[in-house]
Design a protein around this motif. Sequence first.
Motif, PDB file in Angstrom:
ATOM      1  N   ASP A 150       0.847  -1.191   0.000  1.00 18.74           N
ATOM      2  CA  ASP A 150       0.000   0.000   0.000  1.00 18.74           C
ATOM      3  C   ASP A 150       0.883   1.241   0.000  1.00 18.74           C
ATOM      4  O   ASP A 150       1.982   1.226   0.568  1.00 18.74           O
ATOM      5  N   PRO A 151       0.426   2.340  -0.616  1.00 18.49           N
ATOM      6  CA  PRO A 151       1.237   3.560  -0.643  1.00 18.49           C
ATOM      7  C   PRO A 151       1.571   4.044   0.769  1.00 18.49           C
ATOM      8  O   PRO A 151       0.726   4.070   1.657  1.00 18.49           O
ATOM      9  N   LEU A 152       2.819   4.415   0.951  1.00 20.77           N
ATOM     10  CA  LEU A 152       3.312   4.902   2.232  1.00 20.77           C
ATOM     11  C   LEU A 152       4.352   5.973   1.926  1.00 20.77           C
ATOM     12  O   LEU A 152       5.254   5.756   1.117  1.00 20.77           O
ATOM     13  N   ILE A 153       4.224   7.134   2.547  1.00 15.78           N
ATOM     14  CA  ILE A 153       5.146   8.238   2.288  1.00 15.78           C
ATOM     15  C   ILE A 153       6.402   8.074   3.130  1.00 15.78           C
ATOM     16  O   ILE A 153       6.336   7.818   4.341  1.00 15.78           O
ATOM     17  N   TYR A 154       7.552   8.217   2.483  1.00 15.85           N
ATOM     18  CA  TYR A 154       8.834   8.233   3.186  1.00 15.85           C
ATOM     19  C   TYR A 154       9.140   9.674   3.583  1.00 15.85           C
ATOM     20  O   TYR A 154       9.320  10.537   2.739  1.00 15.85           O
TER      21      TYR A 154
ATOM     22  N   VAL B 158      -3.543 -11.735  -1.875  1.00 17.00           N
ATOM     23  CA  VAL B 158      -3.289 -13.055  -2.454  1.00 17.00           C
ATOM     24  C   VAL B 158      -3.422 -13.021  -3.970  1.00 17.00           C
ATOM     25  O   VAL B 158      -2.607 -13.611  -4.691  1.00 17.00           O
ATOM     26  N   THR B 159      -4.448 -12.337  -4.477  1.00 19.55           N
ATOM     27  CA  THR B 159      -4.642 -12.252  -5.926  1.00 19.55           C
ATOM     28  C   THR B 159      -3.423 -11.648  -6.610  1.00 19.55           C
ATOM     29  O   THR B 159      -2.946 -12.164  -7.634  1.00 19.55           O
ATOM     30  N   ARG B 160      -2.904 -10.570  -6.051  1.00 19.24           N
ATOM     31  CA  ARG B 160      -1.742  -9.923  -6.653  1.00 19.24           C
ATOM     32  C   ARG B 160      -0.485 -10.772  -6.522  1.00 19.24           C
ATOM     33  O   ARG B 160       0.354 -10.809  -7.418  1.00 19.24           O
ATOM     34  N   PHE B 161      -0.356 -11.490  -5.410  1.00 16.05           N
ATOM     35  CA  PHE B 161       0.855 -12.278  -5.193  1.00 16.05           C
ATOM     36  C   PHE B 161       0.917 -13.493  -6.115  1.00 16.05           C
ATOM     37  O   PHE B 161       1.951 -13.748  -6.739  1.00 16.05           O
ATOM     38  N   VAL B 162      -0.159 -14.261  -6.215  1.00 17.61           N
ATOM     39  CA  VAL B 162      -0.112 -15.482  -7.026  1.00 17.61           C
ATOM     40  C   VAL B 162      -0.066 -15.174  -8.522  1.00 17.61           C
ATOM     41  O   VAL B 162       0.261 -16.050  -9.327  1.00 17.61           O
TER      42      VAL B 162
ATOM     43  N   GLN C  17       8.937 -12.173  -6.827  1.00 17.33           N
ATOM     44  CA  GLN C  17       9.260 -10.881  -7.401  1.00 17.33           C
ATOM     45  C   GLN C  17       9.246  -9.848  -6.270  1.00 17.33           C
ATOM     46  O   GLN C  17       8.471  -9.961  -5.331  1.00 17.33           O
ATOM     47  N   GLU C  18      10.096  -8.844  -6.364  1.00 16.59           N
ATOM     48  CA  GLU C  18      10.190  -7.864  -5.281  1.00 16.59           C
ATOM     49  C   GLU C  18       9.312  -6.644  -5.556  1.00 16.59           C
ATOM     50  O   GLU C  18       9.738  -5.501  -5.401  1.00 16.59           O
ATOM     51  N   GLN C  19       8.061  -6.897  -5.941  1.00 16.19           N
ATOM     52  CA  GLN C  19       7.131  -5.786  -6.169  1.00 16.19           C
ATOM     53  C   GLN C  19       6.666  -5.185  -4.856  1.00 16.19           C
ATOM     54  O   GLN C  19       6.517  -3.973  -4.740  1.00 16.19           O
ATOM     55  N   PHE C  20       6.409  -6.032  -3.849  1.00 19.31           N
ATOM     56  CA  PHE C  20       6.072  -5.511  -2.523  1.00 19.31           C
ATOM     57  C   PHE C  20       6.706  -6.352  -1.418  1.00 19.31           C
ATOM     58  O   PHE C  20       6.193  -6.439  -0.314  1.00 19.31           O
ATOM     59  N   MET C  21       7.837  -6.974  -1.733  1.00 22.72           N
ATOM     60  CA  MET C  21       8.628  -7.703  -0.753  1.00 22.72           C
ATOM     61  C   MET C  21      10.092  -7.329  -0.967  1.00 22.72           C
ATOM     62  O   MET C  21      10.482  -6.872  -2.039  1.00 22.72           O
TER      63      MET C  21
ATOM     64  N   ARG D  85      21.440 -19.021   2.009  1.00 25.21           N
ATOM     65  CA  ARG D  85      20.190 -18.642   2.648  1.00 25.21           C
ATOM     66  C   ARG D  85      19.563 -17.462   1.931  1.00 25.21           C
ATOM     67  O   ARG D  85      20.262 -16.592   1.428  1.00 25.21           O
ATOM     68  N   SER D  86      18.251 -17.440   1.913  1.00 24.19           N
ATOM     69  CA  SER D  86      17.514 -16.311   1.358  1.00 24.19           C
ATOM     70  C   SER D  86      16.255 -16.107   2.183  1.00 24.19           C
ATOM     71  O   SER D  86      15.610 -17.079   2.585  1.00 24.19           O
ATOM     72  N   GLN D  87      15.921 -14.854   2.462  1.00 24.69           N
ATOM     73  CA  GLN D  87      14.663 -14.528   3.130  1.00 24.69           C
ATOM     74  C   GLN D  87      14.021 -13.335   2.453  1.00 24.69           C
ATOM     75  O   GLN D  87      14.690 -12.349   2.139  1.00 24.69           O
ATOM     76  N   CYS D  88      12.720 -13.438   2.215  1.00 19.35           N
ATOM     77  CA  CYS D  88      11.943 -12.372   1.590  1.00 19.35           C
ATOM     78  C   CYS D  88      10.711 -12.111   2.443  1.00 19.35           C
ATOM     79  O   CYS D  88      10.063 -13.059   2.897  1.00 19.35           O
ATOM     80  N   ARG D  89      10.374 -10.842   2.623  1.00 21.99           N
ATOM     81  CA  ARG D  89       9.185 -10.548   3.417  1.00 21.99           C
ATOM     82  C   ARG D  89       8.642  -9.166   3.097  1.00 21.99           C
ATOM     83  O   ARG D  89       9.351  -8.297   2.602  1.00 21.99           O
TER      84      ARG D  89
END
Length: 475
Positions: A198-202, A279-283, A301-305, A323-327
């Motif tokens: 979701d949009p978040l301002i930095y 879920v729809t966007r992720f799968v 894909q690193e669109q939101f992870m 090792r790899s971790q994505c979140r």
Amino acid sequence: MFRFLLQPSARLLRPLVGLMGSLMFGGLLGVASAAPSPAVTPPPAAAAASAPAAVSATARRVYEGTRAQLLQIRTLLKTQDSQASVGSGFLVSEDGHVLTNYHVISQFALEPERYRLRYATTEGQEGQLELLDFDVRRDLALLRAPAGALKGRGALSFRPADRPLAKGDRIYSMGNPHDVAFAVVEGNFNGLVERSFDPLIYYSGSINSGMSGGPVVDEDGRVVGVNVSAMFFAQQMSFLVPGEFARQLFERSRTAKPLSAPAWPRLREQLLRYQDELVTRFVAQPWASAGHSRYQLPVPQEQFMRCWGRGTPADTKGLEFQRSQCRMEHAVFVSDAMQTGYLDMSHEAYDGAKLGAIRFAKQYSGSFRNERLGRDDKDRTAPFCKEEFVDRAGLPLRAVVCLRAYRKLSGLHDLSVLVTTVDASTEGALGRFDARGVSFDNALKLSAHYLEGFAWTAKKNNDKNSSSNSPSASR
């Protein structure tokens, strides 16, 4: 052990509401004291260089123009004046409508029989508040003071959506940090956070616990965002909910009836909609490559992870691993004890050729067995798990799928999927996928999608085909 320590930048963003007895920052970081640190006074020359008079004059002008609309929001125990939490808010109508963060008033929303809401103005005037609605996904809430109680104080307006800020524009955060005093903090707009669902301002400014829900305004005093969170162990990395979401909540719920019952049904409704979209966007995203020579392993894909990796040095004498971790870095805040609505996945690829088959098997099976899947508690049931051996295009896998149901959010579950390859005596890969707050149907979709990410690499398939067609293989 199949465990990952998050990199500092991979930590979930934390809300900034102050909790009595232990402010949010102190409680999460283990700080011995929540008292503010003594200020360090720079030399006169440095002070002059770092604080141009024009900017300071603008900050004073902006604060004076908005102070009448600033409020401190307090959650008190029902039967006494003891504070349970404190945050900030701001007036958006002459009728007493107030915007803040959901997490500022979450205790009242979930247990209205135990708590009550009150406001305090910059001059010390106090009064009651009622909850009209909230948007848990964006961490916003709309409150209202009794008719006429805040009459004549004016209301903040929102910066028009067709006049976006440019990176580097000066903006001003308001609130009451650590329940000390109302304050204005100068900072810069730095666009939206990349790879955020979701949009978040930095915002490059220092907002602190107790400022949650306060407005962030432009030089004309128009709201551009709402204080919501900060990144720990970082310098001036704060985050704002875009003002447009706050404006939408106000417009659609300004005439709503006050919420007096526990908000669990409303929360459930909003979280079910949110997880469907997530879920729809992720799968819909294809898996990326992990770059392993033997196995195709699921990497999102690193669109939101965001993903991090590490491995053993080249001269390692024992077990070698990658090792790899994505979140997702942002979770949906439900209560102090529950954050949900995010995805987390990881894998480890092992090479135990230097150990031998027996020693490797012991460590490999131990890594799988040591995974923690949760237990029965006041918010969720104990995990219900099912284990099967699965064939993925000739690659044999051992898979365990577990679900924990939410007690007060019917239809939502936490999903954990554990997968290990079982094709080799001194080589293998372990994977784990976690989804917080998903429906049963979406848990099945995510499980299937994750398993589809495992396969032989193209090189391994070619090697198998070559072996089967060779003269030695046919004899």
